[in-house]
Design a protein around this motif. Structure first.
Motif, short mmCIF file in Angstrom:
data_model
loop_
_atom_site.label_atom_id
_atom_site.label_comp_id
_atom_site.label_asym_id
_atom_site.label_seq_id
_atom_site.Cartn_x
_atom_site.Cartn_y
_atom_site.Cartn_z
N CYS A 170 -5.37 4.29 19.78
CA CYS A 170 -5.61 3.55 18.43
C CYS A 170 -6.74 2.33 18.20
CB CYS A 170 -4.21 2.84 18.07
SG CYS A 170 -2.86 3.90 17.86
N HIS A 190 -0.11 -3.72 2.07
CA HIS A 190 -0.49 -2.11 2.51
C HIS A 190 0.57 -1.19 1.56
CE1 HIS A 190 1.16 1.37 4.81
NE2 HIS A 190 -0.08 1.46 5.08
N GLU A 191 1.88 -1.70 1.38
CA GLU A 191 2.62 -0.82 0.61
C GLU A 191 1.93 -0.50 -0.61
OE1 GLU A 191 6.51 -2.38 0.52
OE2 GLU A 191 6.78 -2.01 2.79
N SER A 206 1.59 -2.97 13.91
CA SER A 206 2.22 -2.45 12.79
C SER A 206 1.31 -1.28 12.11
CB SER A 206 2.36 -3.41 11.68
OG SER A 206 3.25 -4.48 12.00
N ARG A 261 -0.25 2.05 10.93
CA ARG A 261 0.27 3.29 10.13
C ARG A 261 -0.81 3.83 9.43
NH1 ARG A 261 4.87 -0.41 7.64
NH2 ARG A 261 4.74 -1.06 9.91
N VAL A 281 -4.20 4.40 13.29
CA VAL A 281 -3.74 5.78 13.83
C VAL A 281 -4.87 6.47 14.52
CG1 VAL A 281 -1.80 5.52 12.06
CG2 VAL A 281 -3.82 6.91 11.50
#
Length: 325
Positions: free
Chosen positions: A68, A146-147, A174, A176, A202
């Motif tokens: 990562c 982020h959402e 965190s 993703r 990721v």
């Protein structure tokens, strides 16, 4: 002044007391200098193109998988690389670091403020803690951003160049899809001349970015520092505690003279002097002191960004800024 640290004017960098660049006041730690001296014996070899030692050292220090992590030649290189992932709008939250817009334009991407509606392929950029304000969002607030981005097919690019000064705000644990984190060791270790940054994402995104890099992105000095990071975590954490103490005392001294200081969680302060500081900046420069003007952030002439240095240096600057008190 687009960037701080312009100490080569006149060819004598040591002549300046530099409050314009947010670096460890004591200079590089002894362990960093010793590590780099030892690494010079490998200068006759090409660095490892796979960056194995650098990735493993950074991963252990940051607490993430090596898959990562992608080391880069400084934080600016990490930003540029991250902005190469897509071609949509780059949405910024001013005032903030000007290099996001600069690198976006180089990449042929349009720039707007983040109030604009997000679309697939866009990148929402947040500097946390923010440069130049020093304000930081908590993890929950960053994940909400982020959402918002991910729900529209966009990416959140979190610049954590100063997050070592408030690690509880970091998104490094965190990771993703739809989230890319960039960072730098330049400030914490005072090695801007070595150029050491990183990208976290990721594994699939890291693999894509690795294919876009030029060969040998890190020199042997940077690789060696990365490899040594995990063994010196306690010393780096002590530096952070010392910075917080100095920062609060510095802020109190400035506020006692009537300046308005934005609460900061980084190693610098954004200060509003409520008067045009143009002549003061020129006077300080004649006295061998550099400070960071904020026009490139879109802020007025009565605002300066000041690095946190050692107590005696901070006090000297306060006295120079308010000579009539």
């Amino acid at each position: 002044m687009k960037h701080g640290g312009n100490v080569w004017e006149g060819g004598q960098p040591d002549r300046w007391l530099d409050f314009s660049a947010n670096l460890r006041p004591e200079g590089p730690p002894d362990w960093v200098m010793d590590t780099m001296r030892d690494a010079l014996t490998d200068a006759r070899f090409y660095p490892d193109r796979a960056l194995t030692q650098a990735r493993e050292g950074l991963a252990a220090y940051l607490g993430v998988s090596p898959a990562c992590v992608l080391p880069t030649a400084g934080g600016a290189a990490a930003i540029d690389l991250a902005l190469s992932l897509s071609a949509g709008w780059v949405l910024l939250h001013p005032p903030t670091f000007g290099e996001y817009a600069e690198r976006a334009h180089v990449r042929g991407r349009a720039v707007a403020e983040d109030a604009q509606e997000l679309k697939p392929g866009d990148t929402l950029v947040r500097c946390n803690p923010n440069n130049p304000t020093g304000e930081a969002l908590e993890i929950e607030q960053m994940l909400a951003l982020h959402e918002r981005a991910a729900s529209c097919g966009a990416t959140l690019l979190a610049d954590e160049a100063f997050v070592d000064f408030c690690p509880a705000c970091s998104l490094r644990h965190s990771l993703r899809p739809g989230l890319v984190v960039v960072g730098s060791l330049t400030k914490t270790l005072c090695i801007p001349g070595v150029r050491l940054g990183y990208v976290l994402a990721v594994p699939e995104v890291i693999a894509r970015l690795a294919e876009r890099m030029l060969p040998w992105p890190l020199n042997m000095l940077a690789v060696a520092v990365c490899a040594a990071l995990p063994a010196h975590r306690a010393q780096m954490e002590e530096d952070v505690r010392r910075n917080a103490q100095r920062r609060e005392r510095f802020a109190s001294q400035l506020e006692a003279r009537g300046a308005q200081v934005t609460p900061s969680r980084a190693n610098f302060l954004l200060v509003d002097f409520h008067r045009d500081m143009t002549q003061d900046v020129a006077r300080l420069k004649r006295q061998g002191v550099l400070v960071r003007t904020c026009a490139s952030f879109g802020l007025p002439d009565h605002v300066l960004r000041l690095a946190v240095k050692r107590e005696a240096e901070n006090e000297r600057l306060v006295n120079l800024l308010f000579p009539e008190d």
